[in-house]
Design an enzyme around this catalytic site. Structure first.
Site, PDB file in Angstrom:
ATOM      1  NE  ARG A 102      -3.874   0.812   1.911  1.00 29.99           N
ATOM      2  CZ  ARG A 102      -5.017   0.736   2.437  1.00 29.99           C
ATOM      3  NH1 ARG A 102      -5.199   1.775   3.456  1.00 29.99           N
ATOM      4  NH2 ARG A 102      -6.191   0.327   1.922  1.00 29.99           N
ATOM      5  CG  HIS A 129      -8.481   0.020  -2.882  1.00 29.10           C
ATOM      6  ND1 HIS A 129      -7.721  -0.780  -2.209  1.00 29.10           N
ATOM      7  CD2 HIS A 129      -9.007   0.692  -1.776  1.00 29.10           C
ATOM      8  CE1 HIS A 129      -7.875  -1.054  -1.008  1.00 29.10           C
ATOM      9  NE2 HIS A 129      -8.708  -0.211  -0.434  1.00 29.10           N
ATOM     10  CD  GLN A 132     -12.985  -1.615  -0.611  1.00 28.08           C
ATOM     11  OE1 GLN A 132     -12.032  -1.626   0.549  1.00 28.08           O
ATOM     12  NE2 GLN A 132     -14.095  -2.139  -0.294  1.00 28.08           N
ATOM     13  CG  ASP A 219     -13.124   6.446  -1.014  1.00 28.01           C
ATOM     14  OD1 ASP A 219     -13.193   6.460   0.093  1.00 28.01           O
ATOM     15  OD2 ASP A 219     -12.376   6.690  -2.113  1.00 28.01           O
ATOM     16  CB  CYS A 259     -13.934   1.234   0.226  1.00 25.89           C
ATOM     17  SG  CYS A 259     -13.189   3.060   0.338  1.00 25.89           S
ATOM     18  NE  ARG A 287     -10.236  -5.156   0.944  1.00 28.94           N
ATOM     19  CZ  ARG A 287      -9.516  -4.117   1.126  1.00 28.94           C
ATOM     20  NH1 ARG A 287     -10.063  -2.999   1.917  1.00 28.94           N
ATOM     21  NH2 ARG A 287      -8.142  -3.981   0.850  1.00 28.94           N
TER      22      ARG A 287
HETATM   23  N1  NVA Z   1      -9.724   6.986  -1.478  1.00 35.76           N
HETATM   24  C1  NVA Z   1      -9.413   6.569   0.061  1.00 35.76           C
HETATM   25  C2  NVA Z   1      -9.643   5.273   0.075  1.00 35.76           C
HETATM   26  C3  NVA Z   1      -9.352   4.565   1.486  1.00 35.76           C
HETATM   27  C4  NVA Z   1      -9.505   2.963   1.535  1.00 35.76           C
HETATM   28  C5  NVA Z   1      -7.779   7.015   0.095  1.00 35.76           C
HETATM   29  O1  NVA Z   1      -7.202   6.650  -0.828  1.00 35.76           O
HETATM   30  O2  NVA Z   1      -7.559   7.364   1.134  1.00 35.76           O
HETATM   31  N1   CP Z   2     -10.998   0.390   2.531  1.00 37.69           N
HETATM   32  C1   CP Z   2      -9.834   0.123   3.028  1.00 37.69           C
HETATM   33  O1   CP Z   2      -9.003  -0.189   2.224  1.00 37.69           O
HETATM   34  O2   CP Z   2      -9.606   0.317   4.229  1.00 37.69           O
HETATM   35  P1   CP Z   2      -8.376   0.404   5.126  1.00 37.69           P
HETATM   36  O3   CP Z   2      -7.684   1.777   4.594  1.00 37.69           O
HETATM   37  O4   CP Z   2      -8.593   0.309   6.655  1.00 37.69           O
HETATM   38  O5   CP Z   2      -7.328  -0.616   4.925  1.00 37.69           O
END
Ligand code: NVA
Ligand code: CP
Length: 300
Positions: A102, A129, A132, A219, A259, A287
């Protein structure tokens, strides 16, 4: 499947194959049937951004598959001190059987795959993502029975979630409509892909996008790494909240996905969130199952 870097790399059939395996693994998990497909294998997990769901679901998932996880964060490792990704890739490839990452840049994930010799799974970048969205598609299919022909609507930022939903939704034969303000549209690469498909709609009107939708998704307006833009974004996304009035445009049996984490009163209204909690928390659970399927397909 060698890696999961982005859904653009997969065919619709490959996505459905993952979902089918995910359903089977969910069934086995629920019925206490062991499925040690990755016995003794190590998953390296690199986190350069925060996580709750991704962190826990991957670690529990690899354990349920008979393997184990080793977790690295940027602060606690040499990654945060600037060790080049091509070196990290070659080192980790000698210790672990797969890497989940990540991070911010999609290029870093692609480089990890290019320079390493083990499967790489994208656990979120600024661009996409994929894990997800596999869980989202799994959840939609679970509640609606099928995906093809359904209308998926995303309201909000042209971010990693919107990008992956456009690609994943269109690849499995859904119609996809998205509403975002000018200046917050998905990148060119995604719009070019979408323009090759019938059934894609881009608008700045949430009501237009939500019209007759089977699934409505949103989101956060401010993603990880964009914290300094929060005030500007709150102003830009005014009117992009999934509330009861907007849901009235969708089909009466429409379901909502998020998500998580969610910001009630910003991108989603409290009553819409709680009214759809059974879908949203099933999505979170999925997930685990979807990622187990991805690990089996790439590391198995
Ligand atoms: N768009 C959000 C998703 C978090 C799971 C981010 O990138 O922070
Ligand atoms: N939706 C998601 O990816 O959650 P986290 O940021 O908690 O991993």
């Amino acid at each position: 499947m060698k890696h999961l870097l982005k859904l653009l790399d997969l065919s619709g059939e490959e996505i459905i194959d993952i979902l089918n395996l995910a359903d089977q693994l969910k069934y086995e998990t629920k019925h206490g049937i062991e499925h040690p497909h990755l016995k003794g294998k190590a998953l390296g997990m690199i986190f350069e951004k925060s996580s709750t769901r991704t962190r826990v679901s991957f670690e529990v998932g690899i354990n349920q598959l008979g393997g184990y996880a080793v977790v690295l964060s940027s602060e606690g490792s040499q990654i945060g001190r600037g060790e080049p990704v091509q070196d990290t890739a070659r080192v980790l490839s000698r210790y672990v059987d797969g890497i989940m990452i990540r991070t911010f840049s999609q290029g870093e994930v692609e480089d990890l795959a290019k320079h390493g010799s083990v499967p790489v799974i994208n656990g979120l970048t600024d661009f996409c993502h994929p894990c997800q969205v596999l869980a989202d598609l799994m959840t939609i299919r679970e509640f609606k029975g099928s995906l093809e022909g359904l209308k998926l609507c995303f309201i909000g930022d042209g971010n990693n979630m919107m990008n992956s939903l456009i690609v994943g939704g269109l690849k499995v034969g859904m119609a996809v409509s998205v509403a975002c303000p000018e200046g917050y549209r998905p990148p060119k690469e995604i719009l070019e892909f979408a323009s090759q498909h019938n059934g894609f709609q881009l608008t700045d009107s949430p009501a237009e996008a939500a019209q007759d939708a089977d699934v409505v998704i949103t989101d956060v307006w401010t993603s990880m790494g964009q914290e300094e833009e929060r005030a500007k974004r709150e102003a830009a996304f005014k009117g992009y909240c999934i509330d009861e009035a907007l849901m009235a445009k969708a089909k009466p049996d429409a379901m909502v996905q998020h998500c998580l984490p969610a910001h009630r009163g910003e991108e989603i209204g409290e009553s819409v969130f709680e009214g759809n909690a059974k879908y949203i928390f099933e999505e979170a659970e999925n997930r685990l199952h979807a990622q187990k399927a991805v690990m089996v397909k790439t590391m198995g």
